[in-house]
Design a protein around this motif. Structure first.
Motif, PDB file in Angstrom:
ATOM      1  N   HIS A   1       9.023  -4.368  -2.739  1.00 13.21           N
ATOM      2  CA  HIS A   1       8.505  -4.555  -4.143  1.00 13.21           C
ATOM      3  C   HIS A   1       9.437  -4.779  -5.591  1.00 13.21           C
ATOM      4  O   HIS A   1       9.571  -5.042  -6.152  1.00 13.21           O
ATOM      5  CB  HIS A   1       7.354  -3.027  -4.540  1.00 13.21           C
ATOM      6  CG  HIS A   1       6.554  -3.623  -4.156  1.00 13.21           C
ATOM      7  ND1 HIS A   1       5.128  -4.669  -4.702  1.00 13.21           N
ATOM      8  CD2 HIS A   1       5.457  -2.530  -3.340  1.00 13.21           C
ATOM      9  CE1 HIS A   1       4.042  -3.669  -3.622  1.00 13.21           C
ATOM     10  NE2 HIS A   1       4.003  -3.292  -3.249  1.00 13.21           N
TER      11      HIS A   1
ATOM     12  N   GLY B   1      -5.333  -4.368  -8.561  1.00  6.36           N
ATOM     13  CA  GLY B   1      -3.870  -5.181  -8.984  1.00  6.36           C
ATOM     14  C   GLY B   1      -3.302  -4.601  -9.796  1.00  6.36           C
ATOM     15  O   GLY B   1      -1.799  -4.736  -9.683  1.00  6.36           O
TER      16      GLY B   1
ATOM     17  N   SER C   1      -1.015  -2.650  -7.616  1.00  4.77           N
ATOM     18  CA  SER C   1       0.923  -2.237  -6.881  1.00  4.77           C
ATOM     19  C   SER C   1       1.779  -3.617  -7.488  1.00  4.77           C
ATOM     20  O   SER C   1       2.160  -4.036  -6.473  1.00  4.77           O
ATOM     21  CB  SER C   1       0.233  -2.806  -5.463  1.00  4.77           C
ATOM     22  OG  SER C   1       0.276  -3.462  -4.767  1.00  4.77           O
ATOM     23  N   ASP C   2       0.651  -4.934  -7.068  1.00  5.38           N
ATOM     24  CA  ASP C   2       1.002  -5.589  -8.367  1.00  5.38           C
ATOM     25  C   ASP C   2       2.775  -6.281  -9.259  1.00  5.38           C
ATOM     26  O   ASP C   2       2.362  -4.696 -10.446  1.00  5.38           O
ATOM     27  CB  ASP C   2       0.370  -7.135  -9.023  1.00  5.38           C
ATOM     28  CG  ASP C   2       0.997  -8.208  -9.259  1.00  5.38           C
ATOM     29  OD1 ASP C   2       1.203  -8.892  -7.863  1.00  5.38           O
ATOM     30  OD2 ASP C   2       1.193  -9.179 -10.599  1.00  5.38           O
TER      31      ASP C   2
ATOM     32  N   THR D   1      -2.367  -9.208   0.239  1.00  6.90           N
ATOM     33  CA  THR D   1      -2.010  -7.952   0.674  1.00  6.90           C
ATOM     34  C   THR D   1      -3.414  -6.783   1.319  1.00  6.90           C
ATOM     35  O   THR D   1      -3.164  -6.551   1.953  1.00  6.90           O
ATOM     36  CB  THR D   1      -1.337  -6.953  -0.591  1.00  6.90           C
ATOM     37  OG1 THR D   1       0.089  -8.251  -0.813  1.00  6.90           O
ATOM     38  CG2 THR D   1      -0.680  -5.720  -0.032  1.00  6.90           C
ATOM     39  N   ALA D   2      -4.456  -7.482   0.530  1.00 10.43           N
ATOM     40  CA  ALA D   2      -5.684  -7.064   1.122  1.00 10.43           C
ATOM     41  C   ALA D   2      -6.218  -7.395   1.787  1.00 10.43           C
ATOM     42  O   ALA D   2      -6.964  -6.801   2.403  1.00 10.43           O
ATOM     43  CB  ALA D   2      -6.537  -6.871  -0.245  1.00 10.43           C
TER      44      ALA D   2
ATOM     45  N   MET E   1       0.616  -1.362  -0.237  1.00 16.44           N
ATOM     46  CA  MET E   1      -0.129   0.060  -0.267  1.00 16.44           C
ATOM     47  C   MET E   1       0.749   0.914  -0.092  1.00 16.44           C
ATOM     48  O   MET E   1       1.782   1.140   1.160  1.00 16.44           O
ATOM     49  CB  MET E   1      -0.975  -0.534   1.044  1.00 16.44           C
ATOM     50  CG  MET E   1      -1.970   1.390   1.578  1.00 16.44           C
ATOM     51  SD  MET E   1      -3.170   0.667   2.645  1.00 16.44           S
ATOM     52  CE  MET E   1      -1.572   0.472   4.015  1.00 16.44           C
TER      53      MET E   1
ATOM     54  N   SER F   1      -1.548  -9.548  -5.024  1.00 15.34           N
ATOM     55  CA  SER F   1      -2.270  -8.238  -4.417  1.00 15.34           C
ATOM     56  C   SER F   1      -2.713  -8.778  -3.718  1.00 15.34           C
ATOM     57  O   SER F   1      -3.972  -7.972  -2.447  1.00 15.34           O
ATOM     58  CB  SER F   1      -2.429  -7.091  -5.451  1.00 15.34           C
ATOM     59  OG  SER F   1      -3.026  -7.332  -6.253  1.00 15.34           O
TER      60      SER F   1
ATOM     61  N   ASN G   1      -4.005  -6.280   4.613  1.00 17.19           N
ATOM     62  CA  ASN G   1      -5.338  -4.745   5.607  1.00 17.19           C
ATOM     63  C   ASN G   1      -6.212  -4.206   6.526  1.00 17.19           C
ATOM     64  O   ASN G   1      -6.102  -3.835   6.424  1.00 17.19           O
ATOM     65  CB  ASN G   1      -4.789  -3.817   3.848  1.00 17.19           C
ATOM     66  CG  ASN G   1      -3.330  -3.589   3.187  1.00 17.19           C
ATOM     67  OD1 ASN G   1      -3.277  -3.606   1.920  1.00 17.19           O
ATOM     68  ND2 ASN G   1      -2.508  -3.989   3.417  1.00 17.19           N
TER      69      ASN G   1
ATOM     70  N   THR H   1      -6.420   0.264  -0.345  1.00 21.05           N
ATOM     71  CA  THR H   1      -6.503  -0.921  -0.892  1.00 21.05           C
ATOM     72  C   THR H   1      -7.701  -1.638  -1.628  1.00 21.05           C
ATOM     73  O   THR H   1      -7.107  -2.126  -2.795  1.00 21.05           O
ATOM     74  CB  THR H   1      -7.118  -2.120   0.133  1.00 21.05           C
ATOM     75  OG1 THR H   1      -6.921  -1.281   1.386  1.00 21.05           O
ATOM     76  CG2 THR H   1      -7.537  -3.670   0.614  1.00 21.05           C
TER      77      THR H   1
ATOM     78  N   GLN I   1      -4.849  -2.647  -4.191  1.00 20.28           N
ATOM     79  CA  GLN I   1      -4.481  -4.191  -4.222  1.00 20.28           C
ATOM     80  C   GLN I   1      -5.513  -4.737  -5.055  1.00 20.28           C
ATOM     81  O   GLN I   1      -5.702  -5.545  -5.542  1.00 20.28           O
ATOM     82  CB  GLN I   1      -4.771  -5.142  -3.000  1.00 20.28           C
ATOM     83  CG  GLN I   1      -3.916  -4.700  -1.761  1.00 20.28           C
ATOM     84  CD  GLN I   1      -2.803  -2.868  -2.347  1.00 20.28           C
ATOM     85  OE1 GLN I   1      -3.450  -1.968  -1.234  1.00 20.28           O
ATOM     86  NE2 GLN I   1      -1.759  -2.917  -2.504  1.00 20.28           N
TER      87      GLN I   1
ATOM     88  N   GLU J   1       2.478  -4.859   5.318  1.00 17.64           N
ATOM     89  CA  GLU J   1       1.335  -4.369   5.174  1.00 17.64           C
ATOM     90  C   GLU J   1       0.497  -4.419   6.290  1.00 17.64           C
ATOM     91  O   GLU J   1      -0.652  -3.070   6.116  1.00 17.64           O
ATOM     92  CB  GLU J   1       0.702  -4.921   4.229  1.00 17.64           C
ATOM     93  CG  GLU J   1       1.169  -4.748   2.753  1.00 17.64           C
ATOM     94  CD  GLU J   1       1.354  -3.586   2.459  1.00 17.64           C
ATOM     95  OE1 GLU J   1      -0.024  -2.899   2.468  1.00 17.64           O
ATOM     96  OE2 GLU J   1       2.025  -2.526   1.058  1.00 17.64           O
TER      97      GLU J   1
END
Length: 388
Positions: free
Chosen positions: A226, A287, A289-290, A299-300, A1, A296, A303, A280, A284, A190
């Motif tokens: 990343h 996608g 941020s992928d 990751t969500a 994020m 992702s 979050n 998010t 996320q 995250e």
């Protein structure tokens, strides 16, 4: 994020907007019933002795040479409307919808003087009267901030251990193991969503994206999780990945050493309760941020866990102001988490965000939108109103 610095600064401004919608912060429009109120050095004017239930609006003029904050409060000191920042010589409406009760207007001058008018009575009934909010003295945020900092103190060593594990994989040339161990390290970071503003430059060095870098993903200054993700999933050799994982470990160690001297802004926690999942939705769920791992949505999910941690320390204050809200939010987070977990395949692997089905995406979007709508009330609910 990821939030650019301008996003963080702007995050402070919506409090007034939210209050305007929920409590009746003054906007520039003609004054209605209620009459004029003059803010003066020695007083706050005199409201009419009585009014009918329903829409009430006072034209408030700052007749001093200093700024004033003006509240409409009841006998229990709940806030029903406010003008957060009235400049000298300006007139703004203090407007809201009131049910039966006794109310007063309170003026807080920037010099520190506080004046409260005599009470006026409201009688009768009206549909949808505004619910008052309990003022929040700044010191009431001390316990939540202390609790959140304590949680961070236990979470940061886990991030370090996960980063060291990732670095060890790369050091021995086992990039498949590194791919497996990358995700736990990333999720450990995250989950710390409410603290990013306290991490300074360490945020970019631990989890920065290539957005804004002159050479994008090829930029030599790109570092962090990343950057490691991009390298691992784009065929980089272990010898090229190792400097990135070594730098990651160094950055996490630096953050841990520096964290005791960093402060968590009390105003950040109510804002982050909403902003973590707002970001998010943008980065996320789409996608965006992928960088190659296709995780992702994991990751969500992390979050949502970060949001739960923020809510856990804020719950005593929320309970005191809107008792039904914590349970409602808890149910909505659980529903969203179920939606996200349902995107995994039979082996437990996360489906890349662009590849999930239309029905799944619509369900995630609907549940996240509802959750964000309810989370958006928290910054106003817990906005400081020390002198209200």
């Amino acid at each position: 994020m990821r939030r650019a610095s301008w996003q963080v600064r702007l995050a402070v401004l919506p409090i007034m907007v939210i209050v305007a919608a929920a409590v009746g912060v003054a906007q520039s429009r003609p004054a209605g019933a209620g009459g004029p109120i003059a803010v003066r050095t020695a007083g706050c004017g005199t409201p009419p002795p009585a009014a009918d239930a329903g829409r009430v609006e006072f034209a408030v003029t700052d007749d001093t040479t200093v700024f004033a904050t003006v509240y409409l409060v009841d006998s229990a000191n709940l806030v029903y409307a406010e003008i957060p920042w009235l400049t000298p010589g300006r007139t703004l409406p203090l407007a809201t919808t009131l049910g039966a009760g006794r109310y007063a207007i309170r003026c807080v001058l920037s010099t520190g003087k506080v004046h409260t008018t005599s009470q006026f009575s409201v009688s009768g009934t009206t549909s949808n009267p505004v619910a008052g909010y309990k003022p929040l003295p700044d010191l009431d945020m001390t316990a939540p901030v202390k609790a959140y900092r304590a949680w961070l103190g236990t979470a940061l060593p886990k991030l370090l251990a996960a980063s060291q594990r990732l670095d060890a994989d790369v050091a021995r040339g086992d990039l498949q193991a590194a791919k497996t161990d990358w995700l736990p390290a990333h999720l450990d970071y995250e989950r710390l969503g409410a603290a990013y503003n306290s991490f300074g430059d360490f945020d970019a060095s631990i989890d920065g994206t290539p957005a804004g870098l002159p050479d994008g993903t090829a930029d030599k200054n790109w570092a962090g999780l990343h950057a490691v993700e991009y390298a691992l999933w784009h065929g980089a050799a272990a010898s090229d990945v190792r400097p990135l994982t070594q730098a990651l470990v160094t950055s996490v160690q630096g953050l841990i050493a520096d964290f005791p001297s960093e402060e968590v802004d009390p105003g950040d926690l109510p804002l982050r309760a909403h902003e973590i999942l707002e970001n998010t939705l943008e980065f996320q769920i789409t996608g965006a941020s992928d960088e190659g791992s296709g995780t992702s949505l994991a990751t969500a999910y992390a979050n949502t866990e970060g949001t739960q941690e923020v809510l856990s320390v804020l719950t005593p204050l929320i309970d005191d102001r809107e008792p039904a809200l914590p349970a409602k939010l808890g149910g909505e987070i659980t529903a969203l988490q179920g939606d996200l977990l349902a995107t995994r395949d039979s082996s437990g692997n996360w489906t890349p965000a662009p590849a999930i089905g239309t029905a799944q995406r619509q369900r995630i979007d609907a549940d996240l939108d509802q959750l964000l709508e309810d989370l958006s009330t928290i910054p106003n609910l817990l906005a400081p109103r020390t002198n209200a």
